[in-house]
Design a protein around this motif. Structure first.
Motif, PDB file in Angstrom:
ATOM      1  N   ASP A 190       0.845  -1.190   0.000  1.00  0.00           N
ATOM      2  CA  ASP A 190       0.000   0.000   0.000  1.00  0.00           C
ATOM      3  C   ASP A 190       0.886   1.248   0.000  1.00  0.00           C
ATOM      4  N   SER A 191       1.086   1.839  -1.166  1.00  0.00           N
ATOM      5  CA  SER A 191       1.948   3.016  -1.277  1.00  0.00           C
ATOM      6  C   SER A 191       1.289   4.266  -0.730  1.00  0.00           C
ATOM      7  N   THR A 192      -0.002   4.192  -0.399  1.00  0.00           N
ATOM      8  CA  THR A 192      -0.681   5.362   0.170  1.00  0.00           C
ATOM      9  C   THR A 192      -0.308   5.563   1.635  1.00  0.00           C
ATOM     10  N   VAL A 193       0.305   4.536   2.251  1.00  0.00           N
ATOM     11  CA  VAL A 193       0.737   4.650   3.640  1.00  0.00           C
ATOM     12  C   VAL A 193       2.153   5.221   3.653  1.00  0.00           C
ATOM     13  N   SER A 194       2.329   6.433   4.169  1.00  0.00           N
ATOM     14  CA  SER A 194       3.636   7.074   4.202  1.00  0.00           C
ATOM     15  C   SER A 194       4.453   6.554   5.377  1.00  0.00           C
ATOM     16  N   ALA A 195       5.744   6.843   5.331  1.00  0.00           N
ATOM     17  CA  ALA A 195       6.630   6.383   6.395  1.00  0.00           C
ATOM     18  C   ALA A 195       6.207   6.940   7.744  1.00  0.00           C
ATOM     19  N   LYS A 196       5.771   8.202   7.764  1.00  0.00           N
ATOM     20  CA  LYS A 196       5.399   8.817   9.045  1.00  0.00           C
ATOM     21  C   LYS A 196       4.108   8.231   9.603  1.00  0.00           C
ATOM     22  N   ASP A 197       3.278   7.644   8.743  1.00  0.00           N
ATOM     23  CA  ASP A 197       2.034   7.022   9.193  1.00  0.00           C
ATOM     24  C   ASP A 197       2.226   5.566   9.594  1.00  0.00           C
ATOM     25  N   SER A 198       3.388   5.012   9.283  1.00  0.00           N
ATOM     26  CA  SER A 198       3.637   3.606   9.584  1.00  0.00           C
ATOM     27  C   SER A 198       3.874   3.425  11.076  1.00  0.00           C
ATOM     28  N   PRO A 199       3.346   2.360  11.689  1.00  0.00           N
ATOM     29  CA  PRO A 199       3.600   2.126  13.110  1.00  0.00           C
ATOM     30  C   PRO A 199       5.051   1.764  13.393  1.00  0.00           C
ATOM     31  N   LEU A 200       5.789   1.319  12.359  1.00  0.00           N
ATOM     32  CA  LEU A 200       7.193   0.938  12.508  1.00  0.00           C
ATOM     33  C   LEU A 200       7.992   1.535  11.345  1.00  0.00           C
ATOM     34  N   PRO A 201       8.257   2.843  11.370  1.00  0.00           N
ATOM     35  CA  PRO A 201       8.900   3.476  10.212  1.00  0.00           C
ATOM     36  C   PRO A 201      10.295   2.941   9.906  1.00  0.00           C
ATOM     37  N   LEU A 202      11.083   2.609  10.928  1.00  0.00           N
ATOM     38  CA  LEU A 202      12.427   2.089  10.682  1.00  0.00           C
ATOM     39  C   LEU A 202      12.363   0.710  10.028  1.00  0.00           C
TER      40      LEU A 202
END
Length: 396
Positions: A190-202
């Protein structure tokens, strides 16, 4: 979550005017330690399927076997027995799920964020009348769909994972594996989910932007949900480097893990992840003794799901993680480009004594890089969740 389970293999009996299938099922938690006790009865549907040759190709045709008054699972039940008429066509498989689609975990998008997907359907191959053979396994099916991936039609066929019939906890799917596959689908498809919105960005960055094909090793793979799901999902992602994934467990897990690997044949896309199995005992791993496949390369990421419930195995588990980190750092291929091994742990805490795992990790120099809590879909009882942690070695 709750799971519909066959208590014994479906039994087909010949008769007039039609054959029937006898089914005995239960609806329990992943460890079969409690039965579903819903406030209102849960209506179920049983769907058979047969193959029909049409327009030059074989097509699977569904047929509802529970026409009329659908069976229901009620509070206080421990088992539900069904005797259903079969159509004249030879039924090849059956599926049992809640009649209400909103209660059913059909795809990864149903599981997160823990609001629906409350009950996992079960599937089984059907025996032929009088052939004397009954299936010893059933399987789960979870459609790999997330956001724009589903809209673009690249989610492909569902992920199918085989498990043993019955209610024993061995060789079964557990909650954390289902939750992690759902999270991975969100992250990778899902490319609509940005890194900042991810629960685990790293962790998302590790998966999304590798500088080389990732080398991923799974410890305690069980039936293979996490590793196989990761292989399927990364193969569906367009572009990028397909990872090398090695799933490991004790020797007795190999047959079921390889059976589930075989179920993925032809479903890994044009640039399939390289997927393999090797036995790995943590009593050997803690001493740095690894098989040929585990020793053949450094590992960028080690993953494990629901492996902290047995506190007796935690000391060798942690030492195995540290030995893998040392092995990767010292591997000849990393002389010019040092390898750093990260560890992803997903766990549904079963008892408070599991917390010793975090103490052991800290004593061995592991620190938590990031963490999140993912709610589980639960129909009755108290809320439940899966905790996810990304560890790295201090100073690395």
């Amino acid at each position: 979550m709750h799971y519909i389970r066959f208590c014994r293999p479906p039994e087909v009996q010949a008769g007039r005017p039609h054959a029937t299938v006898k089914v005995v099922l239960a609806i329990t938690t992943d460890l079969s330690d409690s039965f579903l006790s819903p406030r209102n009865p849960i209506q179920l549907v049983v769907i058979g399927a047969y193959t029909e040759h049409k327009d030059g190709k074989d097509q699977l045709v569904p047929v509802v076997l529970t026409q009329g008054n659908p069976p229901s699972w009620r509070a206080g039940m421990r088992v539900l027995k069904l005797d259903l008429p079969l159509p004249p066509q030879p039924i090849e498989t059956i599926q049992i799920r809640p009649l209400d689609r909103q209660l059913t975990a059909m795809g990864t998008g149903d599981v997160l964020p823990g609001k629906q997907g409350l009950i996992m359907a079960v599937y089984a191959d059907m025996p032929r009348p009088g052939d004397g053979r009954a299936p010893s396994v059933c399987f789960r099916s979870l459609r790999l769909s997330a956001g724009d991936a589903a809209a673009a039609g690249i989610a492909g066929q569902p992920l199918q994972i085989e498990e043993d019939l019955g209610e024993s906890i061995a060789r079964h799917i557990w909650d954390s594996g289902i939750v992690m596959v759902s999270l991975l689908a969100d992250m990778c498809l899902d490319s609509t989910v940005s890194a900042k919105d991810s629960p685990l960005p790293l962790f998302r960055s590790i998966l999304q932007t590798p500088s080389h094909p990732l080398r991923i090793l799974e410890l305690g793979c069980g039936v293979g949900v996490m590793g196989i799901g990761l292989a399927r999902i990364t193969s569906l992602k367009r572009g990028g480097n397909a990872p090398h994934i090695l799933i490991t467990d004790l020797p007795e897990a190999e047959e079921k893990a390889r059976a589930n690997m075989a179920r993925q044949a032809g479903k890994l896309g044009d640039s399939p992840a390289r997927l393999d199995f090797e036995a790995l005992d943590w009593e050997d791993g803690k001493k740095g003794v690894f098989g040929e496949k585990a020793a053949s390369r450094p590992w960028d990421l080690v993953v494990l799901c629901d492996c902290t419930y047995n506190t007796d195995t935690l000391p060798p588990l942690v030492k195995t993680l540290s030995a893998l980190h040392s092995h990767s750092a010292q591997h000849p291929s990393t002389i010019e480009l040092p390898a750093t091994t990260e560890v992803l742990v997903a766990t549904k805490t079963r008892h408070s004594s599991e917390k010793v795992f975090f103490n052991l990790m800290a004593e061995d120099g592991w620190v938590i890089r990031e963490q999140t809590v993912l709610p589980l879909p639960v129909l009755d009882g108290e809320g439940q969740s899966v905790e996810v942690y990304l560890f790295g070695k201090a100073g690395c």
